[in-house]
Scaffold this active site. Structure first.
Site, PDB file in Angstrom:
ATOM      1  N   GLY B  90     -28.544  60.135  36.173  1.00 37.34           N
ATOM      2  CA  GLY B  90     -27.556  60.878  36.952  1.00 37.34           C
ATOM      3  C   GLY B  90     -27.213  60.039  38.150  1.00 37.34           C
ATOM      4  O   GLY B  90     -26.986  58.836  38.023  1.00 37.34           O
ATOM      5  N   SER B 122     -32.223  55.301  33.410  1.00 37.11           N
ATOM      6  CA  SER B 122     -31.068  55.141  34.309  1.00 37.11           C
ATOM      7  C   SER B 122     -31.469  55.355  35.786  1.00 37.11           C
ATOM      8  O   SER B 122     -32.281  54.585  36.301  1.00 37.11           O
ATOM      9  CB  SER B 122     -29.959  56.078  33.842  1.00 37.11           C
ATOM     10  OG  SER B 122     -28.746  55.772  34.465  1.00 37.11           O
ATOM     11  N   ALA B 123     -30.996  56.399  36.448  1.00 34.83           N
ATOM     12  CA  ALA B 123     -31.404  56.636  37.841  1.00 34.83           C
ATOM     13  C   ALA B 123     -32.931  56.769  37.952  1.00 34.83           C
ATOM     14  O   ALA B 123     -33.543  56.298  38.917  1.00 34.83           O
ATOM     15  CB  ALA B 123     -30.726  57.892  38.382  1.00 34.83           C
ATOM     16  N   HIS B 159     -28.143  49.952  32.895  1.00 35.17           N
ATOM     17  CA  HIS B 159     -26.778  49.869  32.329  1.00 35.17           C
ATOM     18  C   HIS B 159     -26.158  48.515  32.646  1.00 35.17           C
ATOM     19  O   HIS B 159     -24.965  48.430  32.988  1.00 35.17           O
ATOM     20  CB  HIS B 159     -25.868  50.968  32.901  1.00 35.17           C
ATOM     21  CG  HIS B 159     -26.317  52.375  32.640  1.00 35.17           C
ATOM     22  ND1 HIS B 159     -26.148  53.002  31.440  1.00 35.17           N
ATOM     23  CD2 HIS B 159     -26.940  53.284  33.442  1.00 35.17           C
ATOM     24  CE1 HIS B 159     -26.622  54.246  31.508  1.00 35.17           C
ATOM     25  NE2 HIS B 159     -27.109  54.436  32.713  1.00 35.17           N
ATOM     26  N   GLU B 194     -28.132  48.386  27.994  1.00 33.28           N
ATOM     27  CA  GLU B 194     -28.371  49.665  27.320  1.00 33.28           C
ATOM     28  C   GLU B 194     -29.076  49.429  25.988  1.00 33.28           C
ATOM     29  O   GLU B 194     -28.561  48.685  25.143  1.00 33.28           O
ATOM     30  CB  GLU B 194     -27.044  50.408  27.125  1.00 33.28           C
ATOM     31  CG  GLU B 194     -26.437  50.821  28.458  1.00 33.28           C
ATOM     32  CD  GLU B 194     -25.072  51.489  28.340  1.00 33.28           C
ATOM     33  OE1 GLU B 194     -24.474  51.458  27.238  1.00 33.28           O
ATOM     34  OE2 GLU B 194     -24.600  52.040  29.355  1.00 33.28           O
TER      35      GLU B 194
END
Lengths: 235, 235
Positions: B90, B122-123, B159, B194
């Protein structure tokens, strides 16, 4: 009376630095023989001197001298006395950190709100909004605040990019990011595509260039506005 | 002994949520019947409850129950007692703000450094590095610090995107951004594409997945590392 140009980018693909804006800048800064350049955003880490030289070369084509704010012993007085001001692009986090660290942010806000002509490109445009919450830049340094100059009553998203059709990348689109912003912040955002700029004259704010821009309001469906649209009521 | 998975993304193009990682997660969380999920990053502004439900559906396929940290009266005790922890993706600025605001960051750091299995995507991976200075996210809120958990002695760029050949967009490439970061910060950065993840076991840090990753060190030319490369000396 405010007199401000807020440009998405300094440079168009296949163009040279500031080239597409020079005819506009000749009118905008007409009568100024020298402007002050704020090189704090340092794109690719370029030095203040090198960045100022690059800007000087572009402005020499329209017979305007450029002096970097870092060349003055007292940057606050330099801003107060400036006949025109240009803040270039680079990293917005770095730019805002340096504006606070050098204690020029309040003076910059005051002189531009009372009439000193101001040009911003990219990071230098981000800071014209209420906050820098809608920058695209990487947070390479930690600024003391995200509050910026508030020359307009909304936020700027420069280098606005539409979602790329067929992309397989799973990172967020620009629109998704701005939607996340609106979960926590009320002000509208304008997505300025490369080649667009806002011309602020007194209370008037008009979209310039050949492209439409995208307006994002909290809890509303984004929409496009065409060149010459009056945006003074966007708040 | 540290036991951590640091994944570039939760989801691959054309895959469902966490799908590509589930076989790995079955081994990784083997023996845990319940893990705690940290939904603070709220992708697209999704609620904590909805995000936790989505994660619960994915983990149900490998017979693991998921409880959101927001469901506990005392999040610090929840983290202390957790058998496994997952922090989803997020917005990293929001995630870090909430970790500080809820006062869980120190406890989270301590329990994971002493052995509680941790998955980040991710985050949730960004925060495994020394700082969040190399996130790609928009700064939609202002966190009290950019310092993060330091599970590895470098920074993460999830990413990771290679420059797009033929792009006419003038915004910075990822590599340019990380180069700007290195003007102000010393630690290396790993660009995780990714589909890649890092497996941390004790002192060992290995690249997993099928792709190479890109290593950025200050004042050095970036280079690629292949899967199974040992990265414990990257600092």
């Amino acid at each position: 009376m405010k007199n401000i140009l807020i440009a998405s980018t300094s440079t168009l693909h296949n163009g040279s630095y500031l080239e597409y804006l020079l005819p506009e800048l000749q009118l905008f800064f007409g009568g100024c023989s020298e402007i002050i350049f704020i090189p704090y955003a340092r794109p690719s880490g370029i030095s203040h001197d090198d960045y100022t030289q690059k800007v000087g070369e572009a402005f020499s084509k329209i017979n305007i001298q450029v002096k970097g704010i870092h060349e003055f012993e007292d940057p606050i007085t330099a801003i107060k006395n400036a006949k025109g001001i240009f803040t270039g692009g680079g990293n917005t986090f770095l730019l805002v950190s340096q504006l606070y660290k050098n204690n020029v942010i309040d003076t910059l806000e005051r002189v531009v709100k009372t009439g000193t002509p101001y040009l911003g490109t990219s990071a230098g445009s981000n800071i014209c909004g209420l906050t820098m919450h809608t920058t695209n830049d990487m947070p390479i340094v930690y600024p003391p605040s995200f509050r910026t100059l508030g020359f307009v009553s909304f936020n700027i998203n420069p280098h606005y990019l539409d979602p790329i059709a067929g992309s397989t990348h799973m990172g967020e689109t620009r629109e998704t990011r701005i939607n996340e912003f609106h979960h926590f912040n009320p002000q509208p955002v304008i997505g300025l595509r490369e080649g667009s700029w806002l011309a602020v004259k007194g209370e008037s704010i008009k979209l310039k260039g050949e492209l439409t821009a995208r307006i994002f309001k909290r809890n509303e469906i984004p929409y496009e506005v065409t060149p010459e649209t009056e945006l003074k009521d966007l708040k």
